[in-house]
Structures are given as C-alpha cells and as structure tokens.
Design a protein around this motif. Structure first.
Motif, PDB file in Angstrom:
ATOM      1  N   GLU A  89       3.626   8.379  10.630  1.00 34.33           N
ATOM      2  CA  GLU A  89       2.257   8.139  10.029  1.00 34.33           C
ATOM      3  C   GLU A  89       1.458   7.154  11.022  1.00 34.33           C
ATOM      4  OE1 GLU A  89       2.700   6.028   6.368  1.00 34.33           O
ATOM      5  OE2 GLU A  89       3.164   7.782   5.251  1.00 34.33           O
ATOM      6  N   ILE A  90       0.238   7.098  10.925  1.00 35.03           N
ATOM      7  CA  ILE A  90      -0.623   6.404  11.442  1.00 35.03           C
ATOM      8  C   ILE A  90      -1.740   5.788  10.424  1.00 35.03           C
ATOM      9  CG2 ILE A  90      -2.850   6.174  12.887  1.00 35.03           C
ATOM     10  CD1 ILE A  90      -1.995   7.944  14.807  1.00 35.03           C
ATOM     11  N   ASN A  91      -1.640   4.373  10.191  1.00 31.87           N
ATOM     12  CA  ASN A  91      -2.471   3.875   9.149  1.00 31.87           C
ATOM     13  C   ASN A  91      -3.733   2.890   9.671  1.00 31.87           C
ATOM     14  OD1 ASN A  91      -0.811   3.427   6.249  1.00 31.87           O
ATOM     15  ND2 ASN A  91       0.511   3.769   8.133  1.00 31.87           N
TER      16      ASN A  91
ATOM     17  N   LEU B  19       0.553  -1.298   0.067  1.00 32.26           N
ATOM     18  CA  LEU B  19       0.093  -0.050  -0.040  1.00 32.26           C
ATOM     19  C   LEU B  19       0.777   1.257   0.145  1.00 32.26           C
ATOM     20  CD1 LEU B  19      -2.583  -0.978   2.549  1.00 32.26           C
ATOM     21  CD2 LEU B  19      -3.250  -0.473   0.163  1.00 32.26           C
ATOM     22  N   ASN B  20       1.931   1.288   0.511  1.00 35.27           N
ATOM     23  CA  ASN B  20       2.805   2.466   0.974  1.00 35.27           C
ATOM     24  C   ASN B  20       3.919   2.508  -0.118  1.00 35.27           C
ATOM     25  OD1 ASN B  20       1.531   3.782   3.464  1.00 35.27           O
ATOM     26  ND2 ASN B  20       1.720   1.589   3.813  1.00 35.27           N
ATOM     27  N   GLY B  21       4.386   1.443  -0.689  1.00 32.91           N
ATOM     28  CA  GLY B  21       5.382   1.572  -1.664  1.00 32.91           C
ATOM     29  C   GLY B  21       6.844   1.550  -0.760  1.00 32.91           C
ATOM     30  N   THR B  22       6.760   0.887   0.118  1.00 31.88           N
ATOM     31  CA  THR B  22       7.974   0.799   1.035  1.00 31.88           C
ATOM     32  C   THR B  22       8.569  -0.601   1.119  1.00 31.88           C
ATOM     33  OG1 THR B  22       6.363   0.133   2.917  1.00 31.88           O
ATOM     34  CG2 THR B  22       7.209   2.392   2.788  1.00 31.88           C
TER      35      THR B  22
ATOM     36  N   PRO C   2      -2.903  -4.657  -9.553  1.00 33.23           N
ATOM     37  CA  PRO C   2      -1.563  -4.387  -8.989  1.00 33.23           C
ATOM     38  C   PRO C   2      -1.202  -4.709  -7.457  1.00 33.23           C
ATOM     39  CG  PRO C   2      -2.352  -2.524 -10.466  1.00 33.23           C
ATOM     40  CD  PRO C   2      -3.368  -3.500 -10.269  1.00 33.23           C
ATOM     41  N   LEU C   3      -2.280  -4.295  -6.852  1.00 32.95           N
ATOM     42  CA  LEU C   3      -2.211  -4.856  -5.133  1.00 32.95           C
ATOM     43  C   LEU C   3      -2.264  -6.006  -4.866  1.00 32.95           C
ATOM     44  CD1 LEU C   3      -1.922  -3.785  -2.394  1.00 32.95           C
ATOM     45  CD2 LEU C   3      -4.542  -3.514  -2.146  1.00 32.95           C
TER      46      LEU C   3
ATOM     47  N   PRO D 104       1.352  12.621  13.876  1.00 33.76           N
ATOM     48  CA  PRO D 104       1.608  11.488  12.703  1.00 33.76           C
ATOM     49  C   PRO D 104       0.598  11.899  11.577  1.00 33.76           C
ATOM     50  CG  PRO D 104       1.563  10.291  14.728  1.00 33.76           C
ATOM     51  CD  PRO D 104       1.101  11.559  15.271  1.00 33.76           C
ATOM     52  N   ARG D 105       1.070  11.732  10.284  1.00 36.76           N
ATOM     53  CA  ARG D 105       0.178  11.833   9.068  1.00 36.76           C
ATOM     54  C   ARG D 105      -0.806  10.679   9.112  1.00 36.76           C
ATOM     55  NH1 ARG D 105       0.679  10.989   3.241  1.00 36.76           N
ATOM     56  NH2 ARG D 105       2.698   9.768   3.848  1.00 36.76           N
ATOM     57  N   PRO D 106      -2.192  10.954   8.820  1.00 32.46           N
ATOM     58  CA  PRO D 106      -3.143   9.864   8.691  1.00 32.46           C
ATOM     59  C   PRO D 106      -3.348   9.301   7.588  1.00 32.46           C
ATOM     60  CG  PRO D 106      -4.183  12.092   8.574  1.00 32.46           C
ATOM     61  CD  PRO D 106      -2.792  12.297   8.865  1.00 32.46           C
ATOM     62  N   ARG D 107      -3.447   7.944   7.188  1.00 34.61           N
ATOM     63  CA  ARG D 107      -3.677   7.292   6.026  1.00 34.61           C
ATOM     64  C   ARG D 107      -4.780   6.298   6.404  1.00 34.61           C
ATOM     65  NH1 ARG D 107       0.798   5.488   2.106  1.00 34.61           N
ATOM     66  NH2 ARG D 107      -0.753   6.184   0.820  1.00 34.61           N
ATOM     67  N   PHE D 108      -5.887   6.502   5.807  1.00 33.63           N
ATOM     68  CA  PHE D 108      -7.059   5.648   5.801  1.00 33.63           C
ATOM     69  C   PHE D 108      -7.429   4.945   4.781  1.00 33.63           C
ATOM     70  CE2 PHE D 108     -11.910   5.776   6.843  1.00 33.63           C
ATOM     71  CZ  PHE D 108     -11.963   4.458   7.482  1.00 33.63           C
TER      72      PHE D 108
END
Length: 299
Positions: free
Chosen positions: A75-77, A40-43, A173-174, A121-125
């Motif tokens: 970040e908070i996922n 999801l995060n490309g990490t 892709p995912l 932290p930056r939110p990612r929902f």
C-alpha cells in the motif's frame, strides 16, 4: 504600562501544522503518525519505524519498510489536509500518485516495458478537511465526476479521494481512536472560535496555543514548539485569506493573466512561499518562479 509592541513570528515555515505534527522524523511524530495510520486502516501495528515516510509538497506519503512481513509495499497511503473546500482532490491525488508510482518503479528497478506484469502498491488517498457539522464523518469523491461528456459513459476508469471531516467532537469514531488527531482538531477549533469572537489573527492563534499548553494537548508539543506553531498558523491563515480574496475577485477561475497578476502582487508582499502561491493561484511552481525572476530583474 503594557507594551503596545506585537510579537513578531517567522512566517516562512513551509510545513503546514498538520504535516509538522504527523509527518516529521521525531519520536513523538512517529508515534502519532502510527496512531493515525492504525485508526484509518483498522490495523494494530506497534512499531512506529514500520512506516516509511516521505513527502510531496504539503502531503504525507506513507508506505511500509521493506522488512515488515507480508505488508511489504502493498500500500501507499497519501494524506493531505485542506482548510477550505476543494472539489478537485481526486484529480490532485491522481497526479500525486503518478509521481509516486514513477519513483516506485525507479527505486525497484521495474519497467512498464517488461513482458511481465508489473505489480504496484495499492493507493489509499485520504483528505482531512475542516468541514461543517452537517457534513458526514467521511465520504468519497470520484474523479469520473469531473470527466467531460456524458457522465454515464465515463468508461471503466475511476480514482477516488476519501474525505475525512475534521470535527472537534470527541465522539467522532476517528477522534476516539486517534487522540493526537483529536487534539490537533481541537486546537484548530480554538483558533476558529477565537476569530469568530472578534479577535485578530495574532491574538486568536496565541491564545489558542496558550490554551493548548494549559490543556496539555499533544503532551508538551505546543509548549516546546510555540513559536513554530504560531508562525505556521499565521502563514496558513495568510494563504487561506489570499485564496478567498482571489476567488471573490474572480482570479481563480481559469483566467491565467489574473492569476499571474495576483501571484505577482503576493510575491512583492513577501508573505507566502512560491509553493504556497502556486497552489493558491492555480499556477505551476515553474510559472511562479519565473514571475519571481522577472520581479528581481526589474528591481
């Protein structure tokens, strides 16, 4: 002569299957969660323990452990799965994150009354939704679309939910980048196909689990956790059926009394947990617990 008895499974599992797979503290779950996070995060994080896991109801809350270089608390996922369409996901995410940020401030001894700017932290929902083939692979919902008044004058505030369409296509892709997610979606698709073919829910789920074991989906997960998986799927099926029934009967339309009436009936049936009834009926958990108390008093 073949027995006519139906195997009984415990339906009192509070976890959804999605959270049971990706949100537990087992080594397999940690590994699968990391694969999903990276996809999801490309990490390219390699340490499963780098992800700090917590939960709110049926959502998965992921942040980073405090010793992971510059990724510390940036970040908070938040991951939530939805079997049926819900246009209110941005609002749900906004409410979820308000709780998470309060916890973050408390855990880090921060105060919004400080004279210094508080960094959060930056939110990612992410919302994982079992959508249609015609839906895109992913899209965003905006909270501002729910604001009353002129939509062009909603101000500068915005909150979004990223919708992930869970389609059983290995070329998505995912799915390509996260085999555990693909195996989960494939299993859910098996259950749906069996029911579309006319099987009752018990047989549809049992045959899907047997097929998942045969195809070695998620390694030996379905074989080791067969009873738990079937119990959770039956519980989820009952919850989704209740939601559809209430919608068709006009219960979930803002009419509190009808929602309470439906909640009372389901409490008496003892099928779903109070948390699941609250979510399905659009009531608060406190309201459902009060209704449960009133039933016990009358009994």
């Amino acid at each position: 002569m073949e027995s006519q008895e139906t195997t009984q499974y415990n339906r009192e599992y509070k976890d959804r299957l999605f959270k049971y797979i990706f949100g537990k503290d087992t080594e397999d779950s940690k590994k699968w969660r990391l694969q999903l996070y990276n996809a999801l995060n490309g990490t390219n994080i390699t340490d499963p323990d780098a992800l700090k896991i917590n939960t709110i109801e049926n959502v998965i809350y992921i942040s980073m452990h405090n010793d992971i270089s510059f990724l510390v608390d940036t970040e908070i996922n938040l991951y939530e799965e939805q079997s049926s369409w819900n246009p209110n996901m941005p609002l749900r995410g906004f409410l979820y994150f308000s709780i998470l940020y309060q916890l973050y401030l408390k855990d880090n001894n921060l105060s919004i009354l400080s004279r210094h700017k508080v960094m959060i932290p930056r939110p990612r929902f992410f919302v994982f939704y079992h959508g249609k083939k015609t839906d895109p692979d992913t899209w965003k919902l905006k909270l501002s679309d729910s604001f009353l008044g002129n939509q062009k004058e909603h101000g500068d505030f915005e909150w979004t939910a990223t919708i992930i369409n869970l389609r059983p296509d290995e070329n998505v892709p995912l799915n390509k980048n996260c085999t555990p997610l693909y195996h989960y979606v494939k299993f859910v698709s098996m259950v749906s196909s069996n029911m579309d073919a006319g099987m009752d829910k018990n047989k549809a789920i049992e045959e899907a689990v047997d097929e998942a074991i045969k195809e070695k989906l998620l390694d030996n997960f379905f074989k080791i956790n067969k009873a738990e998986v079937i119990g959770m799927c039956l519980t989820e099926f009952d919850e989704e059926l209740a939601k559809r029934t209430w919608r068709n009967d006009g219960y979930i339309d803002g009419r509190s009394e009808k929602a309470k009436e439906a909640a009372i009936n389901l409490l008496k049936m003892n099928i779903l947990s109070p948390e699941q009834i609250a979510q399905a009926a659009g009531l608060s958990l406190e309201e459902v617990l009060e209704l449960q108390k009133s039933i016990l008093v009358k009994a």
